[in-house]
Design a protein around this motif. Structure first.
Motif, PDB file in Angstrom:
ATOM      1  N   TYR A 176       0.877  -0.490  -0.173  1.00 44.57           N
ATOM      2  CA  TYR A 176       0.404   0.202  -0.086  1.00 44.57           C
ATOM      3  C   TYR A 176       0.947   0.914   0.379  1.00 44.57           C
ATOM      4  O   TYR A 176       1.838   1.040   0.241  1.00 44.57           O
ATOM      5  CB  TYR A 176      -1.239   0.291   1.383  1.00 44.57           C
ATOM      6  CG  TYR A 176      -0.252  -0.077   2.579  1.00 44.57           C
ATOM      7  CD1 TYR A 176       0.108   1.295   3.064  1.00 44.57           C
ATOM      8  CD2 TYR A 176       0.684  -0.958   3.765  1.00 44.57           C
ATOM      9  CE1 TYR A 176       0.547   1.933   4.323  1.00 44.57           C
ATOM     10  CE2 TYR A 176       1.185  -0.832   4.931  1.00 44.57           C
ATOM     11  CZ  TYR A 176       1.206   0.945   5.061  1.00 44.57           C
ATOM     12  OH  TYR A 176       2.282   0.927   6.335  1.00 44.57           O
ATOM     13  N   THR A 177       0.180   2.028  -0.537  1.00 39.52           N
ATOM     14  CA  THR A 177       0.405   4.357  -0.298  1.00 39.52           C
ATOM     15  C   THR A 177      -0.201   4.640   0.213  1.00 39.52           C
ATOM     16  O   THR A 177      -1.530   4.414  -0.603  1.00 39.52           O
ATOM     17  CB  THR A 177       1.378   4.297  -1.425  1.00 39.52           C
ATOM     18  OG1 THR A 177       2.376   3.506  -2.371  1.00 39.52           O
ATOM     19  CG2 THR A 177       1.816   5.691  -1.827  1.00 39.52           C
ATOM     20  N   GLY A 178       0.003   5.256   0.786  1.00 42.23           N
ATOM     21  CA  GLY A 178      -1.374   6.359   1.307  1.00 42.23           C
ATOM     22  C   GLY A 178      -0.415   7.575   1.465  1.00 42.23           C
ATOM     23  O   GLY A 178      -0.193   8.104   1.270  1.00 42.23           O
ATOM     24  N   TRP A 179      -1.596   8.386   0.621  1.00 42.19           N
ATOM     25  CA  TRP A 179      -1.483  10.583   0.144  1.00 42.19           C
ATOM     26  C   TRP A 179      -2.511  11.207   1.437  1.00 42.19           C
ATOM     27  O   TRP A 179      -3.370  10.123   1.170  1.00 42.19           O
ATOM     28  CB  TRP A 179      -2.024  10.458  -0.675  1.00 42.19           C
ATOM     29  CG  TRP A 179       0.041   9.676  -1.581  1.00 42.19           C
ATOM     30  CD1 TRP A 179       0.763  10.238  -1.707  1.00 42.19           C
ATOM     31  CD2 TRP A 179      -0.552   8.633  -2.714  1.00 42.19           C
ATOM     32  NE1 TRP A 179       2.026   9.745  -3.379  1.00 42.19           N
ATOM     33  CE2 TRP A 179       0.556   7.858  -3.718  1.00 42.19           C
ATOM     34  CE3 TRP A 179      -1.423   7.877  -2.741  1.00 42.19           C
ATOM     35  CZ2 TRP A 179       0.759   7.494  -4.601  1.00 42.19           C
ATOM     36  CZ3 TRP A 179      -1.535   6.656  -3.045  1.00 42.19           C
ATOM     37  CH2 TRP A 179      -0.289   6.336  -3.878  1.00 42.19           C
ATOM     38  N   THR A 180      -2.363  12.077   1.273  1.00 42.71           N
ATOM     39  CA  THR A 180      -2.820  13.231   2.437  1.00 42.71           C
ATOM     40  C   THR A 180      -3.241  14.309   1.099  1.00 42.71           C
ATOM     41  O   THR A 180      -2.967  13.698  -0.346  1.00 42.71           O
ATOM     42  CB  THR A 180      -2.333  13.444   2.966  1.00 42.71           C
ATOM     43  OG1 THR A 180      -1.170  14.573   2.431  1.00 42.71           O
ATOM     44  CG2 THR A 180      -2.137  13.481   4.248  1.00 42.71           C
ATOM     45  N   THR A 181      -5.040  14.803   0.466  1.00 34.69           N
ATOM     46  CA  THR A 181      -5.139  14.891  -0.596  1.00 34.69           C
ATOM     47  C   THR A 181      -4.300  16.222  -0.900  1.00 34.69           C
ATOM     48  O   THR A 181      -4.028  16.489  -2.137  1.00 34.69           O
ATOM     49  CB  THR A 181      -6.865  15.377  -0.442  1.00 34.69           C
ATOM     50  OG1 THR A 181      -6.645  16.192   1.114  1.00 34.69           O
ATOM     51  CG2 THR A 181      -7.584  14.328  -0.267  1.00 34.69           C
ATOM     52  N   ASP A 182      -3.427  16.859  -0.526  1.00 33.23           N
ATOM     53  CA  ASP A 182      -2.877  17.659  -1.074  1.00 33.23           C
ATOM     54  C   ASP A 182      -1.120  17.219  -1.624  1.00 33.23           C
ATOM     55  O   ASP A 182      -0.553  17.936  -2.066  1.00 33.23           O
ATOM     56  CB  ASP A 182      -1.991  18.752  -0.020  1.00 33.23           C
ATOM     57  CG  ASP A 182      -1.152  18.135   1.045  1.00 33.23           C
ATOM     58  OD1 ASP A 182      -1.274  17.698   2.113  1.00 33.23           O
ATOM     59  OD2 ASP A 182      -1.197  19.046   2.257  1.00 33.23           O
ATOM     60  N   GLY A 183      -1.478  16.153  -1.547  1.00 30.40           N
ATOM     61  CA  GLY A 183      -0.311  14.782  -2.459  1.00 30.40           C
ATOM     62  C   GLY A 183       0.804  14.697  -1.600  1.00 30.40           C
ATOM     63  O   GLY A 183       2.151  13.896  -2.196  1.00 30.40           O
ATOM     64  N   LYS A 184       1.109  14.542  -0.241  1.00 29.25           N
ATOM     65  CA  LYS A 184       1.819  14.510   0.720  1.00 29.25           C
ATOM     66  C   LYS A 184       1.803  12.815   0.883  1.00 29.25           C
ATOM     67  O   LYS A 184       0.620  12.311   1.373  1.00 29.25           O
ATOM     68  CB  LYS A 184       1.748  14.941   2.121  1.00 29.25           C
ATOM     69  CG  LYS A 184       2.426  16.189   1.432  1.00 29.25           C
ATOM     70  CD  LYS A 184       2.828  17.359   2.980  1.00 29.25           C
ATOM     71  CE  LYS A 184       3.360  18.905   2.261  1.00 29.25           C
ATOM     72  NZ  LYS A 184       2.272  19.415   2.753  1.00 29.25           N
ATOM     73  N   MET A 185       2.981  11.778   0.450  1.00 30.48           N
ATOM     74  CA  MET A 185       2.933  10.364   0.839  1.00 30.48           C
ATOM     75  C   MET A 185       3.153   9.934   2.235  1.00 30.48           C
ATOM     76  O   MET A 185       4.271  11.367   2.679  1.00 30.48           O
ATOM     77  CB  MET A 185       3.727   9.611   0.013  1.00 30.48           C
ATOM     78  CG  MET A 185       3.793   8.050   0.533  1.00 30.48           C
ATOM     79  SD  MET A 185       5.325   7.096  -0.397  1.00 30.48           S
ATOM     80  CE  MET A 185       6.307   7.330   0.935  1.00 30.48           C
ATOM     81  N   PHE A 186       2.865   9.860   3.663  1.00 28.38           N
ATOM     82  CA  PHE A 186       2.648   9.737   4.120  1.00 28.38           C
ATOM     83  C   PHE A 186       2.982   7.933   5.417  1.00 28.38           C
ATOM     84  O   PHE A 186       3.486   7.914   6.255  1.00 28.38           O
ATOM     85  CB  PHE A 186       1.637  10.106   4.999  1.00 28.38           C
ATOM     86  CG  PHE A 186       0.312   9.366   5.204  1.00 28.38           C
ATOM     87  CD1 PHE A 186      -0.067   8.648   6.310  1.00 28.38           C
ATOM     88  CD2 PHE A 186      -0.475   9.790   4.176  1.00 28.38           C
ATOM     89  CE1 PHE A 186      -1.316   8.203   5.486  1.00 28.38           C
ATOM     90  CE2 PHE A 186      -2.098   9.143   4.023  1.00 28.38           C
ATOM     91  CZ  PHE A 186      -2.100   8.304   5.181  1.00 28.38           C
TER      92      PHE A 186
END
Length: 158
Positions: free
Chosen positions: A83-93
Motif C-alpha cells: 500500500y501507499t497512502g497520501w493526503t489530498t495535498d499529495g504528500k505521501m505519509f
C-alpha cells in the motif's frame, strides 16, 4: 557454569562496543536507515473521480487492476498487502511499497475505511480508495482529513 558463560559474553560485548565508540566512529546499528523516497501522488488524489464507486458510508474506490482470486477477506481476516497512502495535498505519509516489503494487517485492527474497503477486494487486485476523515483518523493520532490509498491485496491468511 552458565553464569560464567553469560558474564563472559557480556564482557566481550562491552569491550567490542567500547572499542567502536572510542575510535570516534559511529556504529552501524546506531545510524538510522535512510528514509524511502516518496512515491508521487496520483493525479486524482484531491478528490474521487466521477467514475469511482461509492459505498453508503462515503468510501470511494476505483479498481486499478482486477484480481485473480474469488475469495474476499472478512472483517477479522489477516491479510498481506502492499500500500501507499497520501493526503489530498499529495504528500505521501506511509508506504510498504517504498519500504520494499509487503505488510501483514489484521482488518479488525486498522482504520474503518481499510476494514470496509479491503473486504471488497480479491487476491491480486489493486484498488485506489478515497477514505473520508470519519473512516480514517479523525480525532486520533495520524494524518487528518480524507486519505487516499493504493492497496494491492497479495494474500488472505485467515
Amino acid at each position: 557454569m552458565h553464569t560464567r558463560i553469560r558474564t563472559s559474553a557480556l564482557l566481550c560485548f562491552i569491550i567490542v562496543m567500547a572499542a567502536g565508540c572510542s575510535s570516534g566512529k559511529q556504529s552501524r546499528e546506531s545510524t538510522p536507515p535512510p528514509s524511502p523516497p516518496p512515491i508521487p501522488a496520483p493525479p486524482d488524489v484531491a478528490a474521487p473521480p466521477a467514475d469511482a464507486s461509492r459505498t453508503p458510508t462515503g468510501l470511494a474506490s476505483k479498481v486499478l487492476r482486477p484480481g485473480t482470486g474469488t475469495r474476499h477477506p472478512r472483517p477479522n481476516s489477516q491479510v498481506v498487502v502492499h500500500y501507499t497512502g497520501w493526503t489530498t495535498d499529495g504528500k505521501m505519509f506511509d508506504s510498504s511499497v517504498a519500504r520494499g516489503e509487503p505488510a501483514p494487517m489484521n482488518l479488525d485492527g486498522v482504520i474503518a475505511g481499510w476494514t470496509e474497503g479491503v473486504q471488497m477486494m480479491v487476491v491480486g487486485e489493486k484498488r485506489r480508495f478515497w477514505i473520508p476523515a470519519r473512516l480514517a483518523y479523525e480525532g486520533k493520532d495520524g494524518p487528518q482529513g480524507m486519505l487516499v490509498f493504493d492497496i494491492e491485496l497479495i494474500k488472505i491468511e485467515s
